[in-house]
Design an enzyme around this catalytic site. Structure first.
Site, mmCIF file in Angstrom:
data_model
loop_
_atom_site.group_PDB
_atom_site.id
_atom_site.type_symbol
_atom_site.label_atom_id
_atom_site.label_comp_id
_atom_site.label_asym_id
_atom_site.label_seq_id
_atom_site.Cartn_x
_atom_site.Cartn_y
_atom_site.Cartn_z
ATOM 1 N N ARG A 17 0.846 -1.211 0.000
ATOM 2 C CA ARG A 17 0.000 0.000 0.000
ATOM 3 C C ARG A 17 0.870 1.245 0.000
ATOM 4 O O ARG A 17 2.060 1.182 0.307
ATOM 5 C CB ARG A 17 -0.885 0.008 1.255
ATOM 6 C CG ARG A 17 -2.117 -0.848 1.101
ATOM 7 C CD ARG A 17 -3.027 -0.656 2.298
ATOM 8 N NE ARG A 17 -2.732 -1.642 3.332
ATOM 9 C CZ ARG A 17 -2.912 -1.456 4.641
ATOM 10 N NH1 ARG A 17 -3.352 -0.301 5.101
ATOM 11 N NH2 ARG A 17 -2.658 -2.397 5.495
ATOM 12 N N ASN A 73 14.652 2.360 11.754
ATOM 13 C CA ASN A 73 13.510 3.136 11.278
ATOM 14 C C ASN A 73 12.398 2.895 12.300
ATOM 15 O O ASN A 73 11.706 1.871 12.232
ATOM 16 C CB ASN A 73 13.071 2.713 9.885
ATOM 17 C CG ASN A 73 11.940 3.586 9.360
ATOM 18 O OD1 ASN A 73 11.291 4.298 10.127
ATOM 19 N ND2 ASN A 73 11.689 3.527 8.060
ATOM 20 N N ARG A 106 5.824 16.338 5.122
ATOM 21 C CA ARG A 106 4.551 15.680 5.404
ATOM 22 C C ARG A 106 3.812 16.392 6.544
ATOM 23 O O ARG A 106 4.092 17.539 6.842
ATOM 24 C CB ARG A 106 4.821 14.196 5.690
ATOM 25 C CG ARG A 106 5.524 13.504 4.492
ATOM 26 C CD ARG A 106 5.752 12.043 4.719
ATOM 27 N NE ARG A 106 4.494 11.324 4.855
ATOM 28 C CZ ARG A 106 4.409 10.076 5.304
ATOM 29 N NH1 ARG A 106 5.516 9.414 5.648
ATOM 30 N NH2 ARG A 106 3.240 9.480 5.398
HETATM 31 O O1 CA2 Z 1 9.242 7.526 6.155
HETATM 32 C C1 CA2 Z 1 9.386 6.637 6.992
HETATM 33 O O2 CA2 Z 1 10.219 5.744 6.888
HETATM 34 C C2 CA2 Z 1 8.452 6.588 8.204
HETATM 35 O O3 CA2 Z 1 9.224 6.141 9.330
HETATM 36 C C3 CA2 Z 1 7.361 5.582 7.876
HETATM 37 C C4 CA2 Z 1 6.293 5.471 8.963
HETATM 38 C C5 CA2 Z 1 5.758 6.858 9.318
HETATM 39 O O4 CA2 Z 1 4.850 6.755 10.410
HETATM 40 C C6 CA2 Z 1 6.860 7.828 9.690
HETATM 41 O O5 CA2 Z 1 6.291 9.097 9.946
HETATM 42 C C7 CA2 Z 1 7.864 7.952 8.558
HETATM 43 C C8 CA2 Z 1 5.119 4.603 8.470
HETATM 44 C C9 CA2 Z 1 5.492 3.204 8.094
HETATM 45 C C10 CA2 Z 1 4.272 2.499 7.589
HETATM 46 O O6 CA2 Z 1 4.525 2.066 6.276
HETATM 47 C C11 CA2 Z 1 3.488 1.656 5.485
HETATM 48 C C12 CA2 Z 1 3.823 1.077 4.302
HETATM 49 C C13 CA2 Z 1 2.843 0.657 3.452
HETATM 50 C C14 CA2 Z 1 1.502 0.807 3.808
HETATM 51 C C15 CA2 Z 1 1.166 1.388 5.001
HETATM 52 C C16 CA2 Z 1 2.171 1.806 5.857
#
Ligand code: CA2
Length: 148
Positions: A17, A73, A106
């Site tokens: 996603r 991360n 963001r």
């Molecule tokens: O940009 C990044 O690596 C984040 O750590 C990703 C996190 C977000 O909460 C941070 O603000 C920035 C989210 C990871 C979730 O990844 C998804 C991947 C596919 C579908 C839904 C979520």
């Protein structure tokens, strides 16, 4: 050198996603490339992912004596977790924070990182390449700073 690569909540969903934000590669694919890059620098890397804050805290705590450095991360816990920050500050193992996206482009709630101040550096906005950059930076940092 032995590195531990930690990934926080929902990163296991990568490739399924939101490709416009995070790309279309799976976490396993990204991690295979990160581990191979570490090997090309004569380092051993092990990766893990958890959606559970306490599990990440326990892995950070267990890194002392077992790993030379951590690439993390923390995903959404970046913006919320005093527990992860305290674990990173207290574990005595240098860490680098990675984000796939540039969180400053963001929503405002993503602009604060509670964990970054407990890390020696931060990489963001370069997608999966951020893990390679973080490994490179951390290995250089360890070479220049270990034992000081
Ligand atoms: O940009 C990044 O690596 C984040 O750590 C990703 C996190 C977000 O909460 C941070 O603000 C920035 C989210 C990871 C979730 O990844 C998804 C991947 C596919 C579908 C839904 C979520």
């Amino acid at each position: 050198m032995k590195l531990l690569i930690l990934n926080g909540p929902n990163l296991g969903l990568l490739g399924t996603r939101e490709p416009e934000i995070y790309g279309s590669e799976t976490l396993a694919g990204m991690m295979a490339r990160a581990v191979a890059f570490a090997a090309s620098r004569n380092a051993e890397a092990e990766w893990r992912q958890s959606d559970i804050e306490g599990e990440l805290v326990a892995w950070i705590g267990g890194a002392r004596g077992a790993f030379d450095g951590i690439v993390i991360n923390p995903a959404a816990y970046t913006h919320t977790s005093v527990a992860l920050r305290d674990a990173l500050s207290g574990c005595g193992v240098p860490a680098v924070e990675v984000h796939l996206s540039n969180v400053h482009r963001r929503e405002p709630f993503r602009h604060t990182s509670l964990t970054a101040a407990a890390c020696v550096g931060q990489v963001m906005g370069f997608g999966a390449d951020g893990y390679r950059l973080a490994i490179e930076g951390l290995l250089n940092w360890l070479t220049n700073n270990r034992g000081k």
